[in-house]
Write a protein that holds these residues in place. Structure first.
Motif, PDB file in Angstrom:
ATOM      1  N   THR A  94       4.863   3.115   6.631  1.00 26.07           N
ATOM      2  CA  THR A  94       4.117   3.794   7.695  1.00 26.07           C
ATOM      3  C   THR A  94       3.566   5.091   7.135  1.00 26.07           C
ATOM      4  OG1 THR A  94       5.463   2.851   9.467  1.00 26.07           O
ATOM      5  CG2 THR A  94       4.286   4.888   9.968  1.00 26.07           C
ATOM      6  N   ILE A  95       2.377   5.467   7.570  1.00 23.86           N
ATOM      7  CA  ILE A  95       1.759   6.722   7.158  1.00 23.86           C
ATOM      8  C   ILE A  95       1.344   7.509   8.390  1.00 23.86           C
ATOM      9  CG2 ILE A  95      -0.570   5.731   7.006  1.00 23.86           C
ATOM     10  CD1 ILE A  95      -1.064   7.563   4.590  1.00 23.86           C
ATOM     11  N   ARG A  96       1.521   8.855   8.320  1.00 20.87           N
ATOM     12  CA  ARG A  96       1.068   9.739   9.386  1.00 20.87           C
ATOM     13  C   ARG A  96       0.461  10.992   8.783  1.00 20.87           C
ATOM     14  NH1 ARG A  96       4.708  11.543  14.108  1.00 20.87           N
ATOM     15  NH2 ARG A  96       2.706  12.510  14.544  1.00 20.87           N
ATOM     16  N   ASN A 147      -3.293  14.595   0.314  1.00 18.36           N
ATOM     17  CA  ASN A 147      -4.182  14.859   1.443  1.00 18.36           C
ATOM     18  C   ASN A 147      -3.451  15.390   2.667  1.00 18.36           C
ATOM     19  OD1 ASN A 147      -2.863  12.607   2.408  1.00 18.36           O
ATOM     20  ND2 ASN A 147      -4.710  11.341   2.652  1.00 18.36           N
ATOM     21  N   GLY A 148      -2.157  15.662   2.524  1.00 20.21           N
ATOM     22  CA  GLY A 148      -1.359  16.195   3.617  1.00 20.21           C
ATOM     23  C   GLY A 148      -0.650  15.150   4.446  1.00 20.21           C
ATOM     24  N   SER A 149      -0.982  13.882   4.271  1.00 18.51           N
ATOM     25  CA  SER A 149      -0.297  12.819   5.007  1.00 18.51           C
ATOM     26  C   SER A 149       1.104  12.609   4.455  1.00 18.51           C
ATOM     27  CB  SER A 149      -1.087  11.511   4.909  1.00 18.51           C
ATOM     28  OG  SER A 149      -2.364  11.648   5.477  1.00 18.51           O
ATOM     29  N   LEU A 187       0.821  -1.206   0.000  1.00 18.05           N
ATOM     30  CA  LEU A 187       0.000   0.000   0.000  1.00 18.05           C
ATOM     31  C   LEU A 187       0.859   1.261   0.000  1.00 18.05           C
ATOM     32  CD1 LEU A 187      -2.720  -1.120   2.588  1.00 18.05           C
ATOM     33  CD2 LEU A 187      -2.943  -1.030   0.092  1.00 18.05           C
ATOM     34  N   GLY A 188       1.942   1.237   0.757  1.00 22.19           N
ATOM     35  CA  GLY A 188       2.829   2.394   0.789  1.00 22.19           C
ATOM     36  C   GLY A 188       3.492   2.636  -0.555  1.00 22.19           C
ATOM     37  N   ASP A 208      -5.665  -3.880  11.544  1.00 25.79           N
ATOM     38  CA  ASP A 208      -4.402  -3.271  11.929  1.00 25.79           C
ATOM     39  C   ASP A 208      -4.455  -1.772  11.659  1.00 25.79           C
ATOM     40  OD1 ASP A 208      -1.307  -3.571  12.444  1.00 25.79           O
ATOM     41  OD2 ASP A 208      -1.509  -2.387  10.607  1.00 25.79           O
ATOM     42  N   ALA A 209      -4.030  -0.961  12.609  1.00 23.54           N
ATOM     43  CA  ALA A 209      -4.199   0.486  12.512  1.00 23.54           C
ATOM     44  C   ALA A 209      -3.493   1.076  11.298  1.00 23.54           C
ATOM     45  CB  ALA A 209      -3.695   1.152  13.794  1.00 23.54           C
ATOM     46  N   GLN A 210      -2.276   0.623  11.027  1.00 24.83           N
ATOM     47  CA  GLN A 210      -1.546   1.166   9.884  1.00 24.83           C
ATOM     48  C   GLN A 210      -2.114   0.655   8.560  1.00 24.83           C
ATOM     49  OE1 GLN A 210       1.106   3.341   9.001  1.00 24.83           O
ATOM     50  NE2 GLN A 210       0.526   4.233  10.967  1.00 24.83           N
ATOM     51  N   VAL A 211      -2.549  -0.607   8.519  1.00 25.14           N
ATOM     52  CA  VAL A 211      -3.197  -1.111   7.312  1.00 25.14           C
ATOM     53  C   VAL A 211      -4.450  -0.293   7.028  1.00 25.14           C
ATOM     54  CG1 VAL A 211      -4.492  -3.059   6.339  1.00 25.14           C
ATOM     55  CG2 VAL A 211      -2.287  -3.457   7.442  1.00 25.14           C
ATOM     56  N   ALA A 212      -5.229  -0.004   8.076  1.00 25.10           N
ATOM     57  CA  ALA A 212      -6.452   0.776   7.904  1.00 25.10           C
ATOM     58  C   ALA A 212      -6.144   2.184   7.417  1.00 25.10           C
ATOM     59  CB  ALA A 212      -7.231   0.824   9.221  1.00 25.10           C
ATOM     60  N   ALA A 213      -5.119   2.812   7.994  1.00 25.06           N
ATOM     61  CA  ALA A 213      -4.777   4.186   7.601  1.00 25.06           C
ATOM     62  C   ALA A 213      -4.265   4.239   6.163  1.00 25.06           C
ATOM     63  CB  ALA A 213      -3.739   4.755   8.566  1.00 25.06           C
TER      64      ALA A 213
END
Length: 484
Positions: free
Chosen positions: A482-484, A452-454, A371-372, A419-424
């Motif tokens: 990882t995404i933030r 989107n700014g992430s 995904l990344g 999973d939180a990162q998979v979801a994000a």
């Protein structure tokens, strides 16, 4: 040929991050078709009985935008199997594409009836007439003397002639116009929504490229094969449109070497025909055994998939999940070859729980990386790319007719969507985010700021890295994102 307005709309509505292939489609509209969670990806579930993951109450029910399944899912095989009718009732917003191999043929399974996965039945004279013969001794051949793929003697290479393309379209039409059998929930009759063409390769590939084995068959070169394949797909789509009286969603499993400019150019020619709604591209960040792709391969794939998508055929990135093998947990550290010849994980293996735990962790990290990579590959001109839900290669999974000794069933979902990162990362994909700035390159880590700014970071090394960029600090596990 009629532009693929209807088919593109169906598929782009279903593929939450895909925009209609038609040039007139407005960017970003496709993100509206979602489940209540707002996140859906397509899934490639062609493996034997893997479509059962979409049965009522199964692991992926309600979580998939487009499902590619074997046509046999319209029939009942194993006791208790649900059918396409049950699946469509349980997944009303999912588009179901029937798998059909255009590059190679095989004998039809009689119990499948009309729901076969081969354009022509090589058990009959009508199918054999599309087979390829050659005096070239380097080309693999089956017992009938027809060209095949090394290690896959049950597949017969098709000649890709106009008559073959028409026969393929006729098979597809029969599949699309026949009701699925009644399943386990007494759901109303249902039919497939479109067709997925496997082995749509820009060269014979599978160890049969002429650059390696010499000229064979009716094609003068590998590029001539690619051009014949493009013509066959285009004719298939046109014939299917004419005989169905409407445009039907058509997708392909695109065989292309991203490092070869001639292959990428051929894929762009296929895109230019507007015959294809999207192209699945297997093995983006890892091969079928889980071995990670080198950084140079990732960079070449990025350039190729951007170009192909921008030409009008969105690429859907797909990687198989790490298979559960009878190996110690240390063998699952990324950077190590899982080993396709390793024995499958058996129910009686003493350390199976530890291996399963390690496999689950690794699969989550691998899916994050896919995904990344996708998010970093997308641009404003190629924002219609997306990725599939990762699913295990089914070789080492139980099915209805084996000895039931494998720990993992064919209907076990490989990806933990919670999973939180998979979801994000999935939310960024399905919302249509794309690379707007970067990449910034650190030691083995690429960082991109999204529209989107992430900020998304992809770590290609075998150690966890921490990086600071665009005002954010991200900790990225080895061979993950990882995404933030």
């Amino acid at each position: 040929m009629t532009p693929k307005a209807v088919g593109a709309t169906l598929v782009s509505v279903a593929l939450a991050a895909l925009i209609a292939v038609c040039s007139s489609a407005a960017p970003g509209n496709a993100a509206s078709l979602t489940t209540s969670s707002g996140q859906q990806l397509p899934a490639y579930l062609q493996g034997y009985r893997q479509g059962q993951l979409l049965c009522p109450g199964a692991a992926l029910t309600g979580k998939v935008s487009v499902a590619i399944v074997d046509p046999m899912m319209a029939t009942t095989d194993a006791p208790g199997d649900c059918t396409l009718s049950d699946m469509k009732a349980a997944n009303p917003r999912t588009r179901f594409l029937a798998y059909l191999n255009i590059g190679a043929m095989r004998d039809a399974e009689t119990w499948n009836g009309v729901f076969r996965n081969s354009c022509a039945d090589t058990a009959t004279a009508a199918g054999k007439r599309f087979a390829v013969t050659t005096p070239n001794p380097k080309v693999a051949r089956n017992e009938d003397g027809f060209a095949t793929y090394p290690g896959f003697s049950y597949l017969t290479v098709a000649d890709l002639s106009p008559a073959y393309a028409d026969a393929c379209a006729a098979t597809a039409r029969t599949i699309l116009t026949t009701d699925a059998q009644r399943g386990t929930t007494n759901a109303p009759p249902a039919r497939f929504d479109g067709i997925f063409l496997d082995d749509a390769s820009m060269s014979p590939s599978h160890g049969q490229d002429m650059v390696d084995v010499g000229q064979w068959g009716p094609w003068a070169s590998d590029d001539a094969y690619g051009r014949a394949l493009i013509a066959a797909v285009q004719r298939f789509d046109a014939t299917l449109t004419r005989t169905m009286g409407r445009d039907v969603p058509v997708a392909v499993n695109l065989g292309v070497y991203p490092a070869w400019s001639n292959q990428v150019d051929l894929a762009r020619q296929l895109a230019g025909t507007r015959s294809v709604d999207f192209a699945l591209r297997e093995h983006v960040v890892a091969d079928g055994t889980g071995r990670p792709a080198p950084l140079v391969d990732l960079e070449q794939a990025t350039a190729a998939y951007r170009a192909i998508t921008a030409a009008g055929m969105p690429v859907v990135e797909h990687d198989y999940s790490v298979p559960l093998r009878e190996l110690p947990t240390t063998a699952y550290r990324q950077g190590s070859d899982v080993g396709s010849s390793a024995p499958c994980l058996r129910d009686g293996y003493g350390s199976r729980a530890a291996v399963v735990t390690a496999g689950t962790v690794r699969r989550t990290l691998d899916h994050r990386m896919t995904l990344g990579h996708l998010l970093q590959t997308r641009t404003a001109a190629a924002r219609t790319m997306t990725a599939t839900l990762s699913q295990a290669e089914p070789t080492c999974q139980d099915n209805a007719w084996d000895d039931d000794a494998y720990l993992e069933t064919v209907t076990t979902a490989s990806t933990d969507a919670a999973d939180a990162q998979v979801a994000a990362l999935t939310q960024a994909v399905t919302s249509g985010a794309y690379a707007a700035a970067g990449p910034l390159r650190f030691t083995g880590v690429n960082v991109v700021k999204l529209s989107n700014g992430s900020v998304v970071a992809v770590n290609t090394t075998n150690a966890t890295r921490s990086v600071t960029a665009y005002g954010k600090t991200l900790s990225v596990p080895a061979r993950s994102a990882t995404i933030r």
